[in-house]
Design a protein around this motif. Structure first.
Motif, short mmCIF file in Angstrom:
data_model
loop_
_atom_site.label_atom_id
_atom_site.label_comp_id
_atom_site.label_asym_id
_atom_site.label_seq_id
_atom_site.Cartn_x
_atom_site.Cartn_y
_atom_site.Cartn_z
N LYS A 101 10.83 -0.91 -12.77
CA LYS A 101 9.59 -0.48 -13.40
C LYS A 101 9.04 0.69 -12.59
N ALA A 102 8.44 1.64 -13.28
CA ALA A 102 7.85 2.77 -12.57
C ALA A 102 6.72 2.27 -11.68
N GLN A 103 6.61 2.83 -10.48
CA GLN A 103 5.62 2.41 -9.51
C GLN A 103 4.55 3.49 -9.37
N TYR A 104 3.28 3.07 -9.46
CA TYR A 104 2.20 4.03 -9.25
C TYR A 104 1.21 3.43 -8.26
N VAL A 105 1.01 4.12 -7.14
CA VAL A 105 0.12 3.65 -6.08
C VAL A 105 -1.27 4.24 -6.30
N TYR A 106 -2.28 3.37 -6.23
CA TYR A 106 -3.65 3.79 -6.48
C TYR A 106 -4.59 3.04 -5.53
N PRO A 107 -5.82 3.51 -5.35
CA PRO A 107 -6.75 2.82 -4.46
C PRO A 107 -7.31 1.56 -5.12
N LEU A 108 -7.40 0.49 -4.33
CA LEU A 108 -7.87 -0.79 -4.85
C LEU A 108 -9.28 -0.68 -5.42
N GLY A 109 -10.04 0.27 -4.95
CA GLY A 109 -11.40 0.46 -5.43
C GLY A 109 -11.48 0.75 -6.92
N TRP A 110 -10.38 1.19 -7.52
CA TRP A 110 -10.40 1.39 -8.98
C TRP A 110 -10.64 0.08 -9.71
#
Length: 265
Positions: A101-110
């Protein structure tokens, strides 16, 4: 200023900047399918002046559930915009081919910064004590996993082979690791890259496709044989194919059969 709940209801087309678009695509869990033009026009609007990280937007738009039935058209429109350079297209292809699966890293604050820990009842049936709220650093990295639809796999396989970023052996091996429809898409894309490979590699890809269990790679391989002028071989193989549609294709005149499109075009 919008509240968090109001932000979650913002439509993709209304995203004021790329970061808000990414946040919406990662966190929104409801809604309806949208026309491919919405994704394409939004991508152009947010990146046609050279705004940063266009690969992030392309990856999230192409893999979003809103365009799961039209991902090929979304990808085609994004590529046709000319915004992604060769290196960025290569990166996008890598992201769409190799992970399950494609992986996208983002800030937990979202997602928020306050979370409640819930403890299940004990075996004795007594209620667990009330758990306190846990406050997390909003900058903590989190990872979203995104489905990669078959047409995206097909393009990615063609791209990495045509750009000589992987060997046909590696790409075919990757196809065997994936679910049947995804694997078929990868092999079909590999066949589409045949003319960019040396002859031995191209032959190996086509031969693998001719033996594939799904009809789409076999059809693509037969069409490739006709482009090489091997009409008799293609029609002979089609005549013995277990799929009725391919047998019917083999009965058409060579010039007509050679122009048929595959499932992932």
């Amino acid at each position: 200023m919008r509240s968090r709940d109001e932000e979650s209801l913002v439509d993709v087309a209304d995203a004021p900047d790329a970061q808000q678009l990414w946040r919406l695509l990662v966190t929104a869990t409801g809604g309806r399918e949208q026309a491919p033009s919405v994704a394409i026009d939004t991508f152009r609007r947010l990146h046609d002046a050279g705004q940063p990280e266009p690969v992030d937007s392309a990856l999230l738009l192409c893999t979003d559930w809103r365009w799961r039935r039209t991902s090929a058209r979304v990808l085609t429109g994004i590529l046709a915009s000319g915004i992604l350079d060769d290196e960025q297209q290569d990166q996008l292809a890598e992201d769409l081919l190799w992970p399950d699966k494609a992986q996208y890293v983002y800030p937990l604050g979202w997602l928020g910064s306050s979370f409640v820990e819930i403890e299940l009842r004990s075996r004795s049936g007594s209620r667990a004590p009330r758990q306190p709220t846990v406050h997390a650093d909003p900058k903590t990295p989190a990872t979203a996993e995104r489905n990669v639809w078959p047409p995206l796999r097909s393009w990615a396989a063609e791209r990495v082979l045509a750009r000589h970023r992987a060997t046909p052996t590696d790409v075919v091996a990757r196809a065997r690791e994936l679910p049947a429809r995804d694997g078929a898409a990868v092999v079909t894309g590999a066949v589409h890259a045949a003319d960019e490979l040396d002859l031995a590699q191209a032959r190996a890809v086509v031969d693998a496709a001719l033996r594939w269990g799904h009809k789409t790679p076999r059809k693509a391989a037969l069409e490739q044989l006709t482009t090489w002028g091997e009409h008799d071989r293609a029609h002979a193989l089609a005549a013995d194919d277990p799929d009725a549609a391919i047998r019917a294709w083999g009965q058409k005149p060579s010039t007509e059969a050679a122009t048929q499109s595959s499932l992932f075009d």
